[in-house]
Design a protein around this motif. Sequence first.
Motif, PDB file in Angstrom:
ATOM      1  N   HIS A 183       6.160  -3.480 -10.354  1.00 36.21           N
ATOM      2  CA  HIS A 183       7.429  -3.976  -9.803  1.00 36.21           C
ATOM      3  C   HIS A 183       8.001  -5.004 -10.752  1.00 36.21           C
ATOM      4  O   HIS A 183       7.741  -6.205 -10.638  1.00 36.21           O
ATOM      5  N   ASP A 189       8.470  -9.012 -10.554  1.00 31.64           N
ATOM      6  CA  ASP A 189       9.845  -8.769 -10.064  1.00 31.64           C
ATOM      7  C   ASP A 189      10.877  -9.046 -11.158  1.00 31.64           C
ATOM      8  O   ASP A 189      11.315  -8.113 -11.839  1.00 31.64           O
ATOM      9  N   HIS A 208      12.825  -0.869  -2.212  1.00 29.37           N
ATOM     10  CA  HIS A 208      12.659  -2.233  -1.737  1.00 29.37           C
ATOM     11  C   HIS A 208      12.912  -2.226  -0.226  1.00 29.37           C
ATOM     12  O   HIS A 208      13.937  -1.694   0.229  1.00 29.37           O
ATOM     13  N   HIS A 232       7.933  -4.925  -2.235  1.00 28.74           N
ATOM     14  CA  HIS A 232       7.832  -6.122  -1.369  1.00 28.74           C
ATOM     15  C   HIS A 232       7.084  -5.742  -0.086  1.00 28.74           C
ATOM     16  O   HIS A 232       5.873  -5.740  -0.076  1.00 28.74           O
ATOM     17  N   HIS A 259      11.835  -5.541 -12.764  1.00 29.43           N
ATOM     18  CA  HIS A 259      13.191  -5.077 -13.107  1.00 29.43           C
ATOM     19  C   HIS A 259      13.415  -5.504 -14.545  1.00 29.43           C
ATOM     20  O   HIS A 259      13.402  -6.719 -14.829  1.00 29.43           O
TER      21      HIS A 259
HETATM   22 ZN    ZN Z   1      12.381  -6.136  -6.996  1.00 29.35          ZN
END
Ligand code: ZN
Length: 338
Positions: A18, A279, A198, A222, A20
């Motif tokens: 996870h 993240d 998500h 998440h 981005h």
């Molecule tokens: Zn994320």
Amino acid sequence: MSLPLAELVRNMPKAELHIHIEGSLEPELIFALAKRNHVKLAYASVEALRAAYAFTDLQSFLDIYYAGASVLLEEQDFFDMTWAYLLRAHADQVRHTEIFFDPQTHTARGVPLSAVFGGIDRALQQARTELGISGALIMCFLRHLPEEQAFATLEQALPYRDKFIGVGLDSSELGHPPEKFARVFARCRELGLHLVAHAGEEGPPANIIAALDQLQVERIDHGVRCLEDPDLVRRLVRDRIPLTVCPLSNVKLRVFNQLSEHNLPALLEAGLLVTVNSDDPAYFGGYINDNFVACFAALPLQRQHAYQLAHNSFAAAFLDLPLKRKYLDEVELFFRVK
Ligand code: ZN
Ligand code: ADE
């Protein structure tokens, strides 16, 4: 030998599931790319930009995150961003990474998908040969935009079908529940793509249920709010649905007030297939090892949890079985000798 916990979690082999890639853009690189591409930024300096990273919720972060991504124009920009992340991941003992990217953030500014896919994929190939890291791409649809635009993005991405393994759903969760994207996810399933979304970050457990039932996702990104629904927890455990948890992100975006209040120990205790991830590391105070070290300092986590999290990261990865086995064997060996 028994390493101190911080050393143990830093050195153990791990996968990141996870991240981005646009969230790995450090302020220094944002400024360098702005200069190279003659893009005007709303901030006078690296320090001023960093000072703006005081978020109150997901949306307040997303506004700055999309502004930061505006400096990405050329294939080389996407390469430079991805390569910088891969070097950091390598230093953190990441063996395998599954990287999210937001094509609509770029196509909306007139950047061609050839530049996006070309630059990110070239960095992934170089990481495979020079760093020994395996990696794959997951294309995310922005949920604040209409489903028709997700369909159009999918259509535009089909010439690059060999360069991504799955699709995800990100951006503003509140007001944009998973069911809004049921048709485009059904099409992606027909295309043989992996599916993730998500859900349960800011939104309620109902969003996790909708992602499972209506999108048929294989992992939840998440998902920390699942603990509010014991039936859902039982289902996630029974079906071994991974949760890609991002502890420092959750604190920065005020899902939890402080790290010592994070429910990671409770998620593990419930038998959920939890993983730890960064993240948007440039925005949330650190990369994957910063997340691990901070969690093991702030929470009642021990060596067996470190083993579980390293194991889970590869168990939850979209890897072919021989490579998954190889990485899992490396985890076993690491915990036998360290
Ligand atoms: Zn994320
Ligand atoms: N895009 C980048 N980071 C995100 C997050 N934490 N939640 C939703 N969308 C995102």
